[in-house]
Write a protein that holds these residues in place. Sequence first.
Motif, PDB file in Angstrom:
ATOM      1  N   SER A   2      77.556   5.602   9.628  1.00  0.00           N
ATOM      2  CA  SER A   2      78.167   5.036   8.416  1.00  0.00           C
ATOM      3  C   SER A   2      79.446   5.809   8.088  1.00  0.00           C
ATOM      4  O   SER A   2      79.555   6.444   7.039  1.00  0.00           O
ATOM      5  CB  SER A   2      77.199   5.101   7.226  1.00  0.00           C
ATOM      6  N   GLU A  33      80.776  12.373  12.322  1.00  0.00           N
ATOM      7  CA  GLU A  33      81.754  11.331  12.609  1.00  0.00           C
ATOM      8  C   GLU A  33      82.603  11.757  13.795  1.00  0.00           C
ATOM      9  O   GLU A  33      83.242  12.798  13.773  1.00  0.00           O
ATOM     10  CB  GLU A  33      82.640  11.076  11.386  1.00  0.00           C
ATOM     11  N   ARG A  71      87.016   1.240  11.292  1.00  0.00           N
ATOM     12  CA  ARG A  71      85.958   2.177  11.690  1.00  0.00           C
ATOM     13  C   ARG A  71      85.126   1.558  12.802  1.00  0.00           C
ATOM     14  O   ARG A  71      85.225   0.349  13.072  1.00  0.00           O
ATOM     15  CB  ARG A  71      85.057   2.542  10.512  1.00  0.00           C
ATOM     16  N   SER A  91      83.302   6.806   7.041  1.00  0.00           N
ATOM     17  CA  SER A  91      84.320   6.315   6.110  1.00  0.00           C
ATOM     18  C   SER A  91      85.489   5.780   6.919  1.00  0.00           C
ATOM     19  O   SER A  91      85.972   6.452   7.841  1.00  0.00           O
ATOM     20  CB  SER A  91      84.799   7.439   5.193  1.00  0.00           C
ATOM     21  N   ARG A 100      89.295   4.629   8.102  1.00  0.00           N
ATOM     22  CA  ARG A 100      90.661   5.114   7.895  1.00  0.00           C
ATOM     23  C   ARG A 100      91.532   3.914   7.556  1.00  0.00           C
ATOM     24  O   ARG A 100      91.454   2.872   8.197  1.00  0.00           O
ATOM     25  CB  ARG A 100      91.191   5.819   9.137  1.00  0.00           C
ATOM     26  N   SER A 101      92.365   4.102   6.557  1.00  0.00           N
ATOM     27  CA  SER A 101      93.196   3.008   6.045  1.00  0.00           C
ATOM     28  C   SER A 101      94.603   3.096   6.618  1.00  0.00           C
ATOM     29  O   SER A 101      95.215   4.176   6.644  1.00  0.00           O
ATOM     30  CB  SER A 101      93.251   3.060   4.517  1.00  0.00           C
TER      31      SER A 101
END
Length: 436
Positions: free
Chosen positions: A46, A19, A8, A48, A50-51
Amino acid sequence: MSAVLAVRLLLAPGGEPDEAVIVGDIRPSDLSGTSRRGILIPCGSSPSPRSYPVEPGRYVVSASLPSGLVLTEGAVAVEGRETPVDFAMTDSPYGTHSWQYLMGNIEPGGVYHGAARSPLAESVASRSMVATASRPDGTVSGGAVSGGAVDLTALATWVGDSAPACWSFASMLALAQTPPGTPVAGSIGSGGSRVLPASLHPAGAVTPLYRFGPDGPLGAPGGPVGERQFLVVEAAGSVRLVTLPLPWGEAEAEVLVNLRQSPTGSAVSVAVRDADVGAGLAYMAQGALDTAARLFADVEATLYSRLANPLAAAAGCYVLLGTDHSPGATRWDPWLERLADGFPWLGDGAILRAVRLLRRARGDPGQVRRGRDGLIEAFDRGIPFYTLGLAWLVDGLAAFPEDPECARRLDAARRLSWLVDTREPFLILDLRQRRT
């Protein structure tokens, strides 16, 4: 693959609840890891992360900023664990300016609030509207006004309902020839115009920030809203006519006037606060169409399903035509037809269709004629929204040098292009360049 990198990019807190998404890469430090090209990186105060699953090992993760800069971070992916990879762009001069900082339109906080200044090209095109650069105390350095104080005050006038005749190339070229003191806003508005309060800029008049929604300016809502909206920005004798990318669904458009100094050299910058493709517009403006394509491909299904946002769809089509030169039929040819026929106020739709017809012509006289007629239609609709659209219109008309109808329109389009800030995604005309 049981190792994961969670990526991120952090922006200054308090300014960006939404975002955004930019593009990056994951590369192994040696030959044994996993490469991932064109990853999507969420951005915000802030966001989230990404994986991305990878093989265990050492990696270099890069983030390609809309400004053209590339950030890199090293990471060690451990089997069975999720390793965070955080990029930081928290040095925005103000929280309200975080989006513009991400786009590369304003200098870092350390430069903005300090005595140093970003090195800029000493050319007319890269000067601000009032000086080559200015110090935090309002004095300037460089140029003919060196050593003196300068009036860092901008006047922004919103034109919400402009007459279609005012969008024509002839009308815009005539505006550039009007004597100093002639009110530009009154010349293009059909439903009145309004001077806007610059309430979003904590730095006073130095970097005013204006935001617009579907119904006009957020700081001063109300008033007639037509098919095309403009903003007239005036400072120290200079005048910029800004094409506002509205309506853009429910997303806001943002205009930054940087009278102090600009990393890009653009005194006026326009961005769309679209979490999905906002950064893609900046990639498109810098010519990174392959990078922009990654963002538009991610939302392609919703972008063209009902064409609810024709301006966003047009941007996506510019990217598609710029990266896919397929001579045969494609899935997106019907989108071009719908865009061109369904929105007569959008000259970009006609430009896109005409360019596509010419690329597919392959010597077919009928197709060439249709493409030529499409270019004339696009010109007659008025100036496009997109800077890239004007460039493509000029290139297309130039392919018919012996055609008097095309030659006449080409001359006007070229002359208008000399007034355009080519670093910006949307058309911004420099009507009265301040000379020093």
